[in-house]
Design a protein around this motif. Structure first.
Motif, PDB file in Angstrom:
ATOM      1  N   SER A  42      -2.809  -3.472   1.617  1.00 48.47           N
ATOM      2  CA  SER A  42      -4.631  -2.594   2.454  1.00 48.47           C
ATOM      3  C   SER A  42      -3.504  -2.015   3.961  1.00 48.47           C
ATOM      4  O   SER A  42      -3.379  -0.606   3.476  1.00 48.47           O
ATOM      5  CB  SER A  42      -5.770  -2.314   2.800  1.00 48.47           C
ATOM      6  OG  SER A  42      -6.212  -3.522   1.826  1.00 48.47           O
ATOM      7  N   SER A  43      -3.085  -2.016   4.246  1.00 48.30           N
ATOM      8  CA  SER A  43      -2.998  -1.820   6.073  1.00 48.30           C
ATOM      9  C   SER A  43      -1.562  -0.787   4.558  1.00 48.30           C
ATOM     10  O   SER A  43      -1.118   0.073   6.012  1.00 48.30           O
ATOM     11  CB  SER A  43      -1.931  -2.486   6.928  1.00 48.30           C
ATOM     12  OG  SER A  43      -3.283  -3.403   6.834  1.00 48.30           O
ATOM     13  N   SER A  44      -0.580  -1.476   4.306  1.00 45.08           N
ATOM     14  CA  SER A  44       0.990  -0.715   3.635  1.00 45.08           C
ATOM     15  C   SER A  44       0.021   0.176   2.949  1.00 45.08           C
ATOM     16  O   SER A  44       0.768   1.524   3.594  1.00 45.08           O
ATOM     17  CB  SER A  44       1.938  -2.105   3.027  1.00 45.08           C
ATOM     18  OG  SER A  44       2.391  -0.791   3.118  1.00 45.08           O
ATOM     19  N   GLU A  45      -0.852   0.644   1.843  1.00 48.06           N
ATOM     20  CA  GLU A  45      -0.918   1.938   1.610  1.00 48.06           C
ATOM     21  C   GLU A  45      -1.815   3.172   2.425  1.00 48.06           C
ATOM     22  O   GLU A  45      -1.578   4.426   2.521  1.00 48.06           O
ATOM     23  CB  GLU A  45      -2.722   0.817   1.061  1.00 48.06           C
ATOM     24  CG  GLU A  45      -1.648   1.166  -0.511  1.00 48.06           C
ATOM     25  CD  GLU A  45      -1.070   2.282  -1.526  1.00 48.06           C
ATOM     26  OE1 GLU A  45      -1.339   2.959  -1.693  1.00 48.06           O
ATOM     27  OE2 GLU A  45      -0.432   1.623  -1.711  1.00 48.06           O
ATOM     28  N   LEU A  46      -2.466   2.717   4.249  1.00 49.98           N
ATOM     29  CA  LEU A  46      -3.245   2.915   4.141  1.00 49.98           C
ATOM     30  C   LEU A  46      -1.998   3.830   5.118  1.00 49.98           C
ATOM     31  O   LEU A  46      -2.144   5.168   6.167  1.00 49.98           O
ATOM     32  CB  LEU A  46      -3.762   2.669   5.859  1.00 49.98           C
ATOM     33  CG  LEU A  46      -5.764   2.577   5.280  1.00 49.98           C
ATOM     34  CD1 LEU A  46      -6.336   1.211   5.962  1.00 49.98           C
ATOM     35  CD2 LEU A  46      -6.687   3.250   5.197  1.00 49.98           C
ATOM     36  N   ALA A  47      -0.993   3.031   5.718  1.00 48.42           N
ATOM     37  CA  ALA A  47       0.346   3.520   6.859  1.00 48.42           C
ATOM     38  C   ALA A  47       0.760   5.097   6.012  1.00 48.42           C
ATOM     39  O   ALA A  47       1.325   5.665   6.238  1.00 48.42           O
ATOM     40  CB  ALA A  47       1.232   2.368   6.809  1.00 48.42           C
ATOM     41  N   ARG A  48       1.082   4.603   4.918  1.00 51.33           N
ATOM     42  CA  ARG A  48       1.661   5.470   3.816  1.00 51.33           C
ATOM     43  C   ARG A  48       0.899   6.760   3.315  1.00 51.33           C
ATOM     44  O   ARG A  48       1.397   7.156   3.125  1.00 51.33           O
ATOM     45  CB  ARG A  48       2.114   4.636   1.704  1.00 51.33           C
ATOM     46  CG  ARG A  48       3.126   3.554   1.883  1.00 51.33           C
ATOM     47  CD  ARG A  48       2.948   2.706   1.270  1.00 51.33           C
ATOM     48  NE  ARG A  48       2.934   3.762   0.128  1.00 51.33           N
ATOM     49  CZ  ARG A  48       4.134   3.422  -0.999  1.00 51.33           C
ATOM     50  NH1 ARG A  48       5.526   2.608  -0.530  1.00 51.33           N
ATOM     51  NH2 ARG A  48       4.210   4.955  -2.446  1.00 51.33           N
ATOM     52  N   ARG A  49      -0.169   6.890   4.000  1.00 51.05           N
ATOM     53  CA  ARG A  49      -1.429   7.902   3.736  1.00 51.05           C
ATOM     54  C   ARG A  49      -1.031   8.899   4.856  1.00 51.05           C
ATOM     55  O   ARG A  49      -2.547  10.100   5.184  1.00 51.05           O
ATOM     56  CB  ARG A  49      -2.471   7.582   3.057  1.00 51.05           C
ATOM     57  CG  ARG A  49      -1.906   6.799   1.507  1.00 51.05           C
ATOM     58  CD  ARG A  49      -3.921   6.751   1.097  1.00 51.05           C
ATOM     59  NE  ARG A  49      -3.758   6.215  -0.429  1.00 51.05           N
ATOM     60  CZ  ARG A  49      -3.514   7.271  -0.905  1.00 51.05           C
ATOM     61  NH1 ARG A  49      -3.851   8.255  -1.638  1.00 51.05           N
ATOM     62  NH2 ARG A  49      -3.717   6.214  -2.098  1.00 51.05           N
TER      63      ARG A  49
END
Length: 332
Positions: free
Chosen positions: A32-39
């Motif tokens: 989830s954190s990686s996805e938020l950072a990618r966005r």
């Protein structure tokens, strides 16, 4: 010699099962954190706030309904809440600079830290063969750092892998402090009290930190459905993880908790291969092998960990809090 019968008790099996469930939750938070950072959403403290609020509301409600006095002083939990928040902040921040797999692997640094802290504060003794297993695990961590230093051309390694590595190591060290402290309070005080107060002070410190450092960042975020889902997933996974940690700590201790979380690395690799359109560097598999070997060596000599008996621990903790309460009464 340790017989197989002692290895497969209900307590051991439940501890192993719960450890893997918690490992999956940690993997979910990393994803989830990686996805938020990618966005482009870089608000690590805001991610933790929802979890602390959930803990405070759910376990605080249970604590209030009991109408019993607290077994530990509130200022202990205040310090624990601050350390826990900053540990989470550092690790979540690292996702902006390095890869998901690297963060998961470097979290292993908490293992030697936990062993040192339990040995010094909880008087748990570890023999040489046990330490050798940990050393092998740390060797795997060194491989990851070397890989990140010399692989700046890797497309998905992050904008600043070395900075990300340092942030994760600092966060893992603070997590070790939290784990050992939580083991202490779980056995000395109460699980519900621990989670309620951790949620309360964590939420307070999160609110302060957000107002100082992340207020402008939150204003600029466009909360689409693609961003809300990872955020909600992070909060739910963290709440479930925090809820299960005291149970495992009481059963097996903080060292086994961190060892169980090693398998989150394997789950993260599966996510990276199946979800992200990228390849995994071969050196990660060498690191996995080193960590797995260290875990096997550690587990083979599990009975060589000399910990205080449960009754002695409870008696000592009760005496500590009783003496503290008596002193407070005299001062008042």
């Amino acid at each position: 010699m340790v017989g197989f019968k002692g290895l497969f008790t209900k307590k051991t099996l439940f501890g192993l099962f719960l450890g893997q469930v918690l490992s999956l939750f940690i993997t979910s938070t990393g994803f989830s954190s990686s996805e938020l950072a990618r966005r482009g959403i870089n608000a690590p403290t805001s991610q933790s706030l929802a979890n602390y609020v959930l803990l405070a509301i759910f376990y605080g409600g249970i604590l209030i309904s009991r109408r019993n006095g607290m077994k530990a002083k509130w200022y202990y939990y205040l310090l624990l809440g601050l350390v826990d928040l900053e540990a989470s902040y550092l690790v979540v921040k690292a996702y902006q600079y390095t890869s998901l797999t690297t963060v998961m692997l470097l979290d292993c640094w908490s293992i030697p830290c936990v062993i040192l802290l339990t040995w010094f504060f909880l008087k748990t003794s570890y023999r040489f063969k046990k330490i050798m297993g940990v050393v092998i695990c740390v060797a795997g961590i060194v491989l990851v750092i070397i890989s990140d230093v010399h692989a700046s051309d890797r497309s998905q390694s992050g904008s600043n892998p070395v900075k990300g590595d340092l942030l994760v190591i600092a966060g893992a060290t603070l997590y070790a402090v939290c784990n050992v402290s939580e083991e202490f309070f779980t056995k000395m005080a109460d699980q519900v009290e621990l989670l309620a107060m951790l949620g309360l002070f964590g939420a307070i410190f999160s609110g302060i930190q957000i107002s100082v450092f992340e207020r402008e960042e939150l204003k600029s975020i466009h909360w689409s459905s693609g961003a809300v889902l990872p955020y909600a997933g992070f909060a739910a996974a963290m709440f479930l993880f925090y809820s299960g940690v005291p149970v495992l700590l009481k059963i097996s201790g903080s060292t086994m908790l961190n060892l169980s979380l090693l398998t989150s690395d394997m789950w993260s690799v599966l996510i990276r291969i199946l979800v992200y359109p990228e390849k995994v560097d071969w050196i990660y598999f060498v690191a996995f092998a080193a960590v797995a070997l260290g875990l096997v060596v550690y587990s083979l000599f599990d009975k060589e960990v000399d910990e205080p008996r449960g009754d002695d621990v409870e008696l000592g903790k009760s005496k500590h809090f009783d003496e503290e309460a008596d002193m407070a009464g005299r001062l008042s």
